[in-house]
Design an enzyme around this catalytic site. Structure first.
Site, PDB file in Angstrom:
ATOM      1  N   VAL A  61      30.247 -18.885   1.461  1.00 57.78           N
ATOM      2  CA  VAL A  61      30.565 -20.421   2.645  1.00 57.78           C
ATOM      3  C   VAL A  61      29.864 -20.234   3.268  1.00 57.78           C
ATOM      4  CG1 VAL A  61      33.079 -19.466   4.741  1.00 57.78           C
ATOM      5  CG2 VAL A  61      33.018 -18.274   2.409  1.00 57.78           C
ATOM      6  N   ALA A 106      26.887 -19.513   7.872  1.00 60.97           N
ATOM      7  CA  ALA A 106      27.472 -19.318   7.187  1.00 60.97           C
ATOM      8  C   ALA A 106      27.760 -18.037   6.063  1.00 60.97           C
ATOM      9  CB  ALA A 106      26.158 -19.839   6.382  1.00 60.97           C
ATOM     10  N   LYS A 107      27.887 -17.333   5.487  1.00 58.38           N
ATOM     11  CA  LYS A 107      27.600 -16.341   5.134  1.00 58.38           C
ATOM     12  C   LYS A 107      27.532 -15.957   3.332  1.00 58.38           C
ATOM     13  CE  LYS A 107      27.730 -12.093   7.471  1.00 58.38           C
ATOM     14  NZ  LYS A 107      26.735 -11.400   8.341  1.00 58.38           N
ATOM     15  N   GLY A 108      26.928 -14.840   3.126  1.00 56.31           N
ATOM     16  CA  GLY A 108      27.073 -14.844   1.283  1.00 56.31           C
ATOM     17  C   GLY A 108      27.751 -13.433   0.750  1.00 56.31           C
ATOM     18  N   ASP A 147      22.025  -8.204   5.836  1.00 56.50           N
ATOM     19  CA  ASP A 147      23.193  -8.264   6.379  1.00 56.50           C
ATOM     20  C   ASP A 147      22.944  -6.472   6.402  1.00 56.50           C
ATOM     21  OD1 ASP A 147      25.656  -8.773   8.322  1.00 56.50           O
ATOM     22  OD2 ASP A 147      26.547  -8.313   6.841  1.00 56.50           O
TER      23      ASP A 147
END
Ligand code: NAD
Length: 417
Positions: A61, A106-108, A147
């Site tokens: 995202v 953002a983030k995966g 993360d």
């Protein structure tokens, strides 16, 4: 888009709306700020050891890049959802803006339990995921970092895969890399060091002597253990520490190095012989100066927030306090140092790593610590001033400043076409 906004609006982001209201933002700009710019769902098939195929799902995202490339972690967890990934990506936008580093959010995510995969399968999965989202990644596009469930090895595999796809080594595509593969000094203690700097500023303001502070810490992993060591070095008394096994308490102060050795041998702090075993709820209610959540989210909620007697809540963990608990803590005069500020040391040193990677010029520890202190001290005082000027809490003030900065960047750039 309308339905996604309505969905996001209804489901979460209470803190965003509170700050947006104070800023007087209209619904149209809130929609631009809240709905992610892009979200990608990917399928990652991997050949197993016995020749079968396992298919895993992932997402990426890009929440907002008005202030710079999207920055965020890669979460590998069996329960992670697109909604959660979206929400974490938004949190990164606000966190970067709150401490004024030039990144967006953002983030995966990969929906699998990494502990069940083994190193070889995990590496195959991470490389396939990187290939699937490679078009979206890049030092100027989205820069991922470790993360929950991912670590520096995962970042090395991502960097290597991306570099092979683009045809040259690209150190700046991820941060949190191992030192041998372009990582930065201080990155592995950046969260604790950042929270430590914030704590010192808060003590000076609150008239609290660090040496006279009694501290309780929830979590004794990477962040919690380092916080305990740093505060003990400052002369504070670490009177209680908790992990998943329970909590241990000693009124005159626990011996942190001995506790760390014990945890390494027995797997938990709770049966440390030189202390008394207590429950986490007892720990929350201790007569202390500082409570440090450094584990999972939602330590404090409406049922237990009223029991907190600490003067300062130092949120090293992400989201340790529910909005209901926030109300109660404010009524009881607890000085809350919010996660968005307190644990921003991680993303700040990630930013330094990205700069070093782009320049191929690596800094020494002293330089990094000095820059980190500068960034967080400035952010602390800006947030504190905003909270005083508007008579609002530190958390709300951090969101007001962050959202205001993103909105200004958006308006200055203009809406295209
Ligand atoms: P970690 O996995 O190294 O350690 C977590 C610790 O919390 C362990 O000691 C574990 O036993 C304990 N714990 C887990 N559940 C618990 C529970 N219910 N009650 C009591 N203790 C419990 O994780 P970490 O890297 O130290 O991260 C801690 C927090 O800091 C997390 O909220 C994370 O999101 C946040 N954070 C970490 C980073 C980073 O770069 N490591 C960056 C920003 C924020």
């Amino acid at each position: 888009m309308e339905s996604l906004y309505e969905n996001i609006k209804g489901a979460q982001h209470q803190r965003f709306f509170r700050a947006a209201e104070l800023l007087g933002l209209q619904d149209d700009i809130m929609k631009v700020l809240l709905v992610p710019e892009r979200q990608v769902l990917v399928k990652c098939p991997v050949v197993t050891e016995n020749g079968g195929i396992e298919v895993m799902e992932g997402s990426l995202v890009q929440h907002n890049t008005a202030r710079g490339p999207g920055k965020g972690g890669l979460r590998i967890h069996p329960d992670v959802t697109l909604e959660e990934t979206r929400s974490l990506a938004a949190l990164m936008t606000w966190k970067c803006a709150a401490v004024e580093i030039p990144f967006g959010g953002a983030k995966g995510s990969l929906r699998v339990d990494p502990s069940l995969l083994g190193t070889s399968m995990l590496q195959k999965l991470v490389r396939r995921y990187t290939a699937e989202v490679a078009n979206e990644l890049g030092p100027d596009k989205i820069v991922l970092a470790p993360d929950v469930g991912s670590d520096s090895s995962v970042m090395a595999w991502m960097m290597d895969t991306y570099s092979q796809i683009v045809g040259h080594t690209s150190l700046g595509v991820v941060t949190g890399k191992p030192m041998e593969a372009g990582g930065s000094k201080v990155r592995n203690r950046a969260v604790a060091r950042g929270a430590h700097f914030v704590f010192r500023e808060a003590c000076a303001l609150a008239g609290l002597e660090v040496e006279e502070s009694r501290v309780a810490i929830q979590g004794f992993g990477n962040v919690g253990k380092q916080m305990a060591e740093m505060l003990e070095n400052d002369g504070a008394k670490i009177v209680a520490v908790a992990d998943t096994g329970g909590a241990v308490y000693k009124e005159s102060g626990l011996n942190v190095p001995a506790l760390a050795r014990h945890k390494q041998e027995s797997g938990t702090v709770s049966d440390f012989p030189d202390g008394e075993r207590i429950s986490i709820n007892d720990m929350i209610a201790l007569d202390i100066e500082v409570l440090v959540p450094a584990a999972v989210g939602e330590l404090l909620h409406k049922e237990n927030a009223g029991k907190v007697r600490a003067k300062i809540l130092l949120e090293a963990a992400n989201a340790p306090t529910t909005p209901e608990a926030d109300e109660i803590l404010a009524q009881n005069g607890v000085f809350v140092l919010p996660d968005i500020l307190c644990n921003a040391g991680g993303v700040t040193v990630s930013y330094f790593e990205w700069v070093q990677s782009l320049q191929s010029f690596f800094w020494d520890e002293e330089t990094i610590e000095n820059y980190l202190e500068k960034v967080l001290r400035k952010a602390f005082h800006q947030i504190y001033k905003e909270s005083q000027d508007r008579n609002i809490r530190m958390r709300t003030a951090a969101y007001v400043l962050a959202i205001g900065r993103v909105e200004k960047a958006l308006r200055t750039r203009g809406i295209f076409p």
